[in-house]
Design an enzyme around this catalytic site. Structure first.
Site, PDB file in Angstrom:
ATOM      1  N   LYS A 119      45.601  31.210 -36.948  1.00 21.46           N
ATOM      2  CA  LYS A 119      46.144  30.026 -37.611  1.00 21.46           C
ATOM      3  C   LYS A 119      47.379  30.330 -38.462  1.00 21.46           C
ATOM      4  CE  LYS A 119      43.254  26.961 -35.994  1.00 21.46           C
ATOM      5  NZ  LYS A 119      43.627  25.805 -35.170  1.00 21.46           N
TER       6      LYS A 119
HETATM    7  N1  PMP Z   1      38.034  30.010 -33.709  1.00 18.94           N
HETATM    8  C1  PMP Z   1      38.202  29.841 -35.016  1.00 18.94           C
HETATM    9  C2  PMP Z   1      37.525  30.790 -35.948  1.00 18.94           C
HETATM   10  C3  PMP Z   1      38.973  28.789 -35.493  1.00 18.94           C
HETATM   11  O1  PMP Z   1      39.138  28.621 -36.821  1.00 18.94           O
HETATM   12  C4  PMP Z   1      39.562  27.898 -34.568  1.00 18.94           C
HETATM   13  C5  PMP Z   1      40.360  26.747 -35.077  1.00 18.94           C
HETATM   14  N2  PMP Z   1      39.585  25.624 -35.434  1.00 18.94           N
HETATM   15  C6  PMP Z   1      39.356  28.099 -33.207  1.00 18.94           C
HETATM   16  C7  PMP Z   1      38.590  29.173 -32.816  1.00 18.94           C
HETATM   17  C8  PMP Z   1      39.906  27.177 -32.165  1.00 18.94           C
HETATM   18  O2  PMP Z   1      41.308  27.178 -32.086  1.00 18.94           O
HETATM   19  P1  PMP Z   1      42.109  25.869 -31.788  1.00 18.94           P
HETATM   20  O3  PMP Z   1      41.995  24.965 -32.986  1.00 18.94           O
HETATM   21  O4  PMP Z   1      43.500  26.306 -31.559  1.00 18.94           O
HETATM   22  O5  PMP Z   1      41.516  25.199 -30.582  1.00 18.94           O
END
Ligand code: PMP
Length: 339
Positions: free
Chosen positions: A56
């Protein structure tokens, strides 16, 4: 005789003006056990190497810079986001460097460790009930919207619907994977929450090599797998589950179903044991969704998706230190009835 420095690495050879420039360029690490078990090459894009310890960082940096470019975010302004934790931490980190305020709405499902981290980074944390329907004024989405209307000179970045999220991965994570795999990648496996990671990476990889197969990972209790299959939103599928970051109770604009070839839904228990296996066997202490993704790799292998010459890349979204009180705690595992 001069010995070469045993600790030298190519990725740490630069100096950078701030933590922001240390985002990205994470390693692609071979998973020994999975490669042996599945008789194919399995490599992990380990996003815990980002300074904020998750993928992120890339999204937060790109969304903030786009908001600055568009004029939506002005000096001294307030950044608002609804987040499961990682986006919040990255936003707070960047806000600290750039001098913005940061207000984060989270659900009560968030671990205490994650809440403490957000506060340590200077963010204001607003906890909202985890079972509130997305349209409920108490839900963390609606609360973020309301705060943005209330606070002057603020911007709600809205990672679910702001496609700068997937663009961040299209422009950074995906080209890194392409180069690191030297174009050998055949499959990409990743959790879908907002969908930004998988959609952005899938778009780029398929432009380079259309036959790359993209496998989305979801939790039971999320609406995403069914949406991918049918194009419909079915809220009757929503139920609570333990994995954090994987799955959703809404359909985010960053989830591009046409870019995903296959979906694997994983169970809390299996994902938890895979998470622990990663640290115990591979020395990679990763978050719960990384275990979910590894479990999905095994399930996809069982479904016959891989052959011996394949090059599978699985993404590990965040670091395990945020889950010490959860999957890494025997007491917590016992509470779930899994140990
Ligand atoms: N794994 C974790 C630990 C996350 O924080 C997130 C984000 N919500 C994701 C996977 C999934 O990623 P995305 O939001 O890009 O689909």
């Amino acid at each position: 005789m001069m010995l070469s420095n045993p600790f030298s690495t190519s990725s740490c050879s630069e100096r950078v003006p701030s933590v922001l420039e240390a985002i990205g360029n994470t390693p692609l690490i071979r998973l020994e056990k999975a490669s042996l078990d599945l008789n194919t090459e399995v490599w992990a894009k380990v996003e815990a190497f980002n300074p904020g310890a998750s993928a992120k960082d890339r999204v937060a940096k790109y969304m903030i810079e786009q908001a600055e470019r568009s004029g939506a975010l002005k000096p001294g302004g307030t950044i608002i986001e609804a987040t499961s934790g990682n986006t919040g931490y990255s936003l707070a980190m960047i806000a600290a460097v750039k001098g913005y305020h940061c207000v984060l709405t989270v659900t009560s499902k968030i671990s205490q460790d994650k809440t403490n981290l957000l506060k340590a980074m200077g963010a204001e944390v607003v906890i909202c009930p985890k079972d509130a329907k997305p349209t409920d004024p108490n839900s963390y989405y609606e609360k973020a919207k309301a705060l943005a209307a209330e606070i002057p000179n603020s911007v709600y970045l809205n990672q679910n619907f702001n496609t700068d999220n997937m663009d961040a991965h299209y422009y950074s994570t995906a080209p890194e994977i392409w180069q690191q795999s030297e174009g050998m990648i055949t499959h990409f496996v990743g959790s879908t929450g907002t969908g930004g990671t998988v959609s952005g990476i899938a778009k780029y990889l398929k432009e380079q090599k259309p036959e790359v197969q993209v496998i989305g990972v979801d939790a039971y209790g999320s609406v995403l797998t069914n949406y991918w299959k049918t194009g419909e939103y079915d809220p009757s599928l929503i139920s609570s589950y333990r994995i954090e970051g994987t799955g959703k109770n809404i359909i985010p604009a960053n989830l591009k179903r046409e870019l995903i070839d296959h979906y694997e839904q994983v169970r809390d228990r299996e994902a938890a044991f895979r998470t622990r296996e990663l640290s115990e066997v591979e020395g990679l202490m990763m978050g719960y969704s990384s275990g979910a993704n590894l479990q999905a790799v095994y399930q996809a292998a069982e479904a016959g998706m891989f052959s011996p010459n394949d090059f599978v890349v699985v993404i590990f979204h965040d670091h395990g230190s945020r889950y010490l009180g959860k999957v890494y705690s025997d007491a917590w595992m016992k509470e779930q009835g899994w140990m």
